[in-house]
Design a protein around this motif. Structure first.
Motif, PDB file in Angstrom:
ATOM      1  N   HIS A 178     -23.991   2.298   7.819  1.00 49.36           N
ATOM      2  CA  HIS A 178     -23.672   3.660   7.350  1.00 49.36           C
ATOM      3  C   HIS A 178     -23.882   4.685   8.451  1.00 49.36           C
ATOM      4  O   HIS A 178     -24.440   4.405   9.499  1.00 49.36           O
ATOM      5  CB  HIS A 178     -24.436   4.014   6.072  1.00 49.36           C
ATOM      6  CG  HIS A 178     -25.902   4.287   6.256  1.00 49.36           C
ATOM      7  ND1 HIS A 178     -26.660   4.856   5.263  1.00 49.36           N
ATOM      8  CD2 HIS A 178     -26.747   4.084   7.288  1.00 49.36           C
ATOM      9  CE1 HIS A 178     -27.910   4.986   5.678  1.00 49.36           C
ATOM     10  NE2 HIS A 178     -27.989   4.526   6.903  1.00 49.36           N
ATOM     11  N   PHE A 179     -23.385   5.904   8.182  1.00 52.07           N
ATOM     12  CA  PHE A 179     -23.347   7.001   9.153  1.00 52.07           C
ATOM     13  C   PHE A 179     -22.684   6.556  10.456  1.00 52.07           C
ATOM     14  O   PHE A 179     -23.166   6.869  11.552  1.00 52.07           O
ATOM     15  CB  PHE A 179     -24.753   7.568   9.395  1.00 52.07           C
ATOM     16  CG  PHE A 179     -25.298   8.297   8.199  1.00 52.07           C
ATOM     17  CD1 PHE A 179     -24.763   9.512   7.815  1.00 52.07           C
ATOM     18  CD2 PHE A 179     -26.322   7.754   7.435  1.00 52.07           C
ATOM     19  CE1 PHE A 179     -25.246  10.185   6.695  1.00 52.07           C
ATOM     20  CE2 PHE A 179     -26.806   8.415   6.312  1.00 52.07           C
ATOM     21  CZ  PHE A 179     -26.262   9.633   5.942  1.00 52.07           C
ATOM     22  N   ILE A 180     -21.569   5.851  10.336  1.00 53.27           N
ATOM     23  CA  ILE A 180     -20.830   5.384  11.507  1.00 53.27           C
ATOM     24  C   ILE A 180     -19.813   6.453  11.886  1.00 53.27           C
ATOM     25  O   ILE A 180     -18.793   6.637  11.213  1.00 53.27           O
ATOM     26  CB  ILE A 180     -20.159   4.031  11.237  1.00 53.27           C
ATOM     27  CG1 ILE A 180     -21.206   3.022  10.752  1.00 53.27           C
ATOM     28  CG2 ILE A 180     -19.435   3.545  12.482  1.00 53.27           C
ATOM     29  CD1 ILE A 180     -22.406   2.850  11.673  1.00 53.27           C
ATOM     30  N   ARG A 221     -16.662   8.014   2.963  1.00 47.13           N
ATOM     31  CA  ARG A 221     -16.937   8.966   4.032  1.00 47.13           C
ATOM     32  C   ARG A 221     -18.071   9.844   3.545  1.00 47.13           C
ATOM     33  O   ARG A 221     -17.925  10.582   2.570  1.00 47.13           O
ATOM     34  CB  ARG A 221     -15.686   9.788   4.337  1.00 47.13           C
ATOM     35  CG  ARG A 221     -15.833  10.783   5.470  1.00 47.13           C
ATOM     36  CD  ARG A 221     -14.468  11.292   5.886  1.00 47.13           C
ATOM     37  NE  ARG A 221     -14.590  12.345   6.905  1.00 47.13           N
ATOM     38  CZ  ARG A 221     -13.628  12.626   7.780  1.00 47.13           C
ATOM     39  NH1 ARG A 221     -12.491  11.946   7.750  1.00 47.13           N
ATOM     40  NH2 ARG A 221     -13.796  13.590   8.674  1.00 47.13           N
ATOM     41  N   ILE A 222     -19.219   9.766   4.190  1.00 46.11           N
ATOM     42  CA  ILE A 222     -20.434  10.402   3.681  1.00 46.11           C
ATOM     43  C   ILE A 222     -20.370  11.914   3.914  1.00 46.11           C
ATOM     44  O   ILE A 222     -20.227  12.360   5.055  1.00 46.11           O
ATOM     45  CB  ILE A 222     -21.683   9.816   4.369  1.00 46.11           C
ATOM     46  CG1 ILE A 222     -21.733   8.293   4.153  1.00 46.11           C
ATOM     47  CG2 ILE A 222     -22.952  10.480   3.844  1.00 46.11           C
ATOM     48  CD1 ILE A 222     -22.794   7.594   4.985  1.00 46.11           C
ATOM     49  N   PRO A 223     -20.488  12.720   2.861  1.00 41.79           N
ATOM     50  CA  PRO A 223     -20.501  14.177   3.055  1.00 41.79           C
ATOM     51  C   PRO A 223     -21.749  14.593   3.829  1.00 41.79           C
ATOM     52  O   PRO A 223     -22.843  14.069   3.591  1.00 41.79           O
ATOM     53  CB  PRO A 223     -20.533  14.728   1.621  1.00 41.79           C
ATOM     54  CG  PRO A 223     -20.113  13.585   0.748  1.00 41.79           C
ATOM     55  CD  PRO A 223     -20.572  12.345   1.438  1.00 41.79           C
ATOM     56  N   ILE A 224     -21.591  15.517   4.759  1.00 43.02           N
ATOM     57  CA  ILE A 224     -22.725  15.989   5.548  1.00 43.02           C
ATOM     58  C   ILE A 224     -22.800  17.511   5.512  1.00 43.02           C
ATOM     59  O   ILE A 224     -21.858  18.178   5.109  1.00 43.02           O
ATOM     60  CB  ILE A 224     -22.646  15.496   7.009  1.00 43.02           C
ATOM     61  CG1 ILE A 224     -21.405  16.069   7.708  1.00 43.02           C
ATOM     62  CG2 ILE A 224     -22.656  13.979   7.075  1.00 43.02           C
ATOM     63  CD1 ILE A 224     -21.402  15.846   9.208  1.00 43.02           C
ATOM     64  N   GLY A 232     -23.040  19.634   8.112  1.00 38.91           N
ATOM     65  CA  GLY A 232     -22.330  20.329   9.163  1.00 38.91           C
ATOM     66  C   GLY A 232     -20.877  19.946   9.266  1.00 38.91           C
ATOM     67  O   GLY A 232     -20.374  19.119   8.508  1.00 38.91           O
ATOM     68  N   PRO A 233     -20.162  20.545  10.221  1.00 41.06           N
ATOM     69  CA  PRO A 233     -18.782  20.146  10.513  1.00 41.06           C
ATOM     70  C   PRO A 233     -18.758  18.691  10.974  1.00 41.06           C
ATOM     71  O   PRO A 233     -19.742  18.173  11.503  1.00 41.06           O
ATOM     72  CB  PRO A 233     -18.375  21.091  11.651  1.00 41.06           C
ATOM     73  CG  PRO A 233     -19.372  22.207  11.607  1.00 41.06           C
ATOM     74  CD  PRO A 233     -20.637  21.621  11.102  1.00 41.06           C
ATOM     75  N   GLU A 234     -17.621  18.021  10.783  1.00 33.34           N
ATOM     76  CA  GLU A 234     -17.529  16.589  11.058  1.00 33.34           C
ATOM     77  C   GLU A 234     -16.659  16.292  12.277  1.00 33.34           C
ATOM     78  O   GLU A 234     -15.673  16.983  12.535  1.00 33.34           O
ATOM     79  CB  GLU A 234     -16.932  15.857   9.857  1.00 33.34           C
ATOM     80  CG  GLU A 234     -17.779  15.925   8.604  1.00 33.34           C
ATOM     81  CD  GLU A 234     -17.199  15.075   7.493  1.00 33.34           C
ATOM     82  OE1 GLU A 234     -16.429  14.151   7.788  1.00 33.34           O
ATOM     83  OE2 GLU A 234     -17.521  15.354   6.331  1.00 33.34           O
ATOM     84  N   GLU A 235     -17.014  15.222  12.983  1.00 31.55           N
ATOM     85  CA  GLU A 235     -16.129  14.677  13.990  1.00 31.55           C
ATOM     86  C   GLU A 235     -14.897  14.087  13.313  1.00 31.55           C
ATOM     87  O   GLU A 235     -14.907  13.810  12.106  1.00 31.55           O
ATOM     88  CB  GLU A 235     -16.839  13.579  14.795  1.00 31.55           C
ATOM     89  CG  GLU A 235     -17.908  14.081  15.746  1.00 31.55           C
ATOM     90  CD  GLU A 235     -19.263  14.323  15.109  1.00 31.55           C
ATOM     91  OE1 GLU A 235     -19.346  14.278  13.862  1.00 31.55           O
ATOM     92  OE2 GLU A 235     -20.234  14.552  15.841  1.00 31.55           O
ATOM     93  N   HIS A 236     -13.828  13.872  14.061  1.00 28.81           N
ATOM     94  CA  HIS A 236     -12.657  13.219  13.497  1.00 28.81           C
ATOM     95  C   HIS A 236     -13.039  11.811  13.030  1.00 28.81           C
ATOM     96  O   HIS A 236     -13.573  11.029  13.807  1.00 28.81           O
ATOM     97  CB  HIS A 236     -11.527  13.143  14.524  1.00 28.81           C
ATOM     98  CG  HIS A 236     -10.973  14.476  14.883  1.00 28.81           C
ATOM     99  ND1 HIS A 236     -11.283  15.117  16.055  1.00 28.81           N
ATOM    100  CD2 HIS A 236     -10.144  15.322  14.209  1.00 28.81           C
ATOM    101  CE1 HIS A 236     -10.670  16.287  16.102  1.00 28.81           C
ATOM    102  NE2 HIS A 236      -9.977  16.438  14.994  1.00 28.81           N
ATOM    103  N   GLY A 237     -12.784  11.523  11.780  1.00 29.93           N
ATOM    104  CA  GLY A 237     -13.166  10.223  11.228  1.00 29.93           C
ATOM    105  C   GLY A 237     -14.486  10.226  10.498  1.00 29.93           C
ATOM    106  O   GLY A 237     -14.876   9.231   9.899  1.00 29.93           O
TER     107      GLY A 237
END
Length: 401
Positions: free
Chosen positions: A164-166, A206-209, A211-216
């Motif tokens: 996870h968190f990949i 896709r784990i919600p986080i 902050g802003p996310e990287e592509h993917g």
């Protein structure tokens, strides 16, 4: 000691600075520049990437014969800082995680056949990559806690487990996977290469986080029978921990390089405001309390960049620089947060709103004390070095830490 950049490096740095100022920063204020995950929209990114390639500012850490810039770590430190004066900058120049670290690992330890198949498409920007290590209730900062297993069946390795968190997994095509092939903590892990089109694995979510996310994004992945041939073992069986260490040390430092740039930009935005904003009879910059805040944040950023440059120099001179990278990681993560927090405070409601990119930076900056090893882990590393080295902990020169 000469702290000046070599002229050829400074020329590249200045070209990146101009590109960021003229072509990238203006896009940050346009909502159309963003995708649904608050990163740069793909069409905008591809246009800017084509320009960066034409200007010779592409994949600066990769060999020139493979289409990169061939820069040393010292050169990257100066250039990556300039890139991340825009929140969009690193990915435009192909200097963002996780591709940056994955390319470096493959270039260092891959066979020529593996470089041609797995590395070159990443350098070219034709595919995105992911490094698959972290597990739910398993390994994070401690790779020895890996429970995803690779078992030998005939002439193949068969993978079962969960990660996870990949980072970047939802858009990646090339993956570097760490799995257990033995019980020994140091020699029981192996690194494998696989393509997204292979069966036997799936993205669960896709784990919600925050902050802003990287592509993917940052994904949870299940492996249930992924088959990998021997030719796609990276290094040798049992070398997975070594591969992880080779990748993560420089990758932590390139984070620091980028973060100093983001911290600088946050202070630039604040300075533009406090130089003109008046309150209680004078501009904010004339108030001692404001000067104290800005001076402290600027000082901490500069300390962080000096630590970053020292670690980069050591890596260029053959050192593992483990303790120096850990120092930089802790200090720069804190300095980034202080710089962004200071900027937000001085901007007031404007900083908390989306009228500037500071609130984007604020949410992003909180991860700095977590990713690639929590700050507490790096402090533990430093304490263990001090216990072993004693007075030599503070030695000058290119020690092999």
């Amino acid at each position: 000691m000469d702290f000046a950049l070599p002229p050829e490096i400074d020329e590249i740095r200045q070209r990146i600075r101009a590109f960021v100022e003229e072509r990238i920063i203006p896009l940050e204020s346009d909502p159309a520049s963003y995708d649904e995950h608050e990163n740069i929209a793909r069409p905008v990114l591809e246009r800017l990437r084509a320009e960066a390639k034409r200007q010779g500012l592409w994949a600066l850490g990769m060999p020139q014969e493979r289409g990169g810039g061939g820069l040393s770590m010292v050169g990257l430190a100066a250039c990556y800082e300039e890139m991340n004066r825009s929140i969009f900058g690193p990915v435009v120049f192909h200097g963002a995680a996780p591709d940056d670290g994955n390319m470096r690992l493959l270039n260092m330890v891959g066979t020529e056949a593996q470089k041609e198949r797995w590395l070159q498409p990443i350098i070219d920007g034709a595919v995105q990559s992911a490094f698959v290590m972290t597990e739910p209730d398993g390994c994070g900062s401690d790779p020895s806690m890996t429970y995803t297993r690779a078992e030998r069946q005939g002439d193949r390795w068969v993978i079962r487990g969960r990660k996870h968190f990949i980072t970047g997994a939802a858009e990646a095509k090339h993956f570097i996977l760490i799995a257990r092939t033995g019980e020994d903590d140091r020699n029981g892990l192996t690194a494998f290469l696989y393509h997204a089109d292979q069966p036997g694995w799936r993205i669960i979510r896709r784990i919600p986080i925050m902050g802003p996310e990287e592509h993917g994004g940052h994904c949870e992945i299940e492996y249930d029978g992924l088959e990998i041939a021997d030719e796609n073992v990276l290094m040798q069986r049992g070398d997975g921990l070594r591969a992880t260490q080779i990748r993560l040390g420089p990758a932590r430092l390139t984070h620091c390089m980028r973060w100093t740039g983001m911290g600088r930009r946050a202070l630039e935005i604040a300075m533009a405001r406090v130089e003109t904003r008046k309150a209680f009879g004078s501009t904010l910059i004339e108030k001692e309390s404001v000067q104290q805040m800005i001076g402290q944040a600027a000082m901490e950023l500069d300390i962080g960049r000096l630590l970053t440059m020292r670690a980069a120099w050591l890596l260029d001179n053959g050192s593992l620089a483990r303790k120096e990278v850990s120092m930089a990681k802790v200090v720069v993560a804190d300095a980034l947060h202080r710089a962004v927090d200071t900027s937000l405070q001085l901007l007031g409601a404007r900083g908390y709103s989306k009228d500037t990119v500071v609130e984007w930076m604020y949410r992003y900056a909180r991860q700095a004390r977590l990713v690639d090893g929590a700050s507490e882990v790096h402090r533990m590393v430093l304490t263990n070095f001090l216990r072993r080295q004693g007075k030599d902990f503070f030695a000058w020169g290119a020690g092999r830490g």
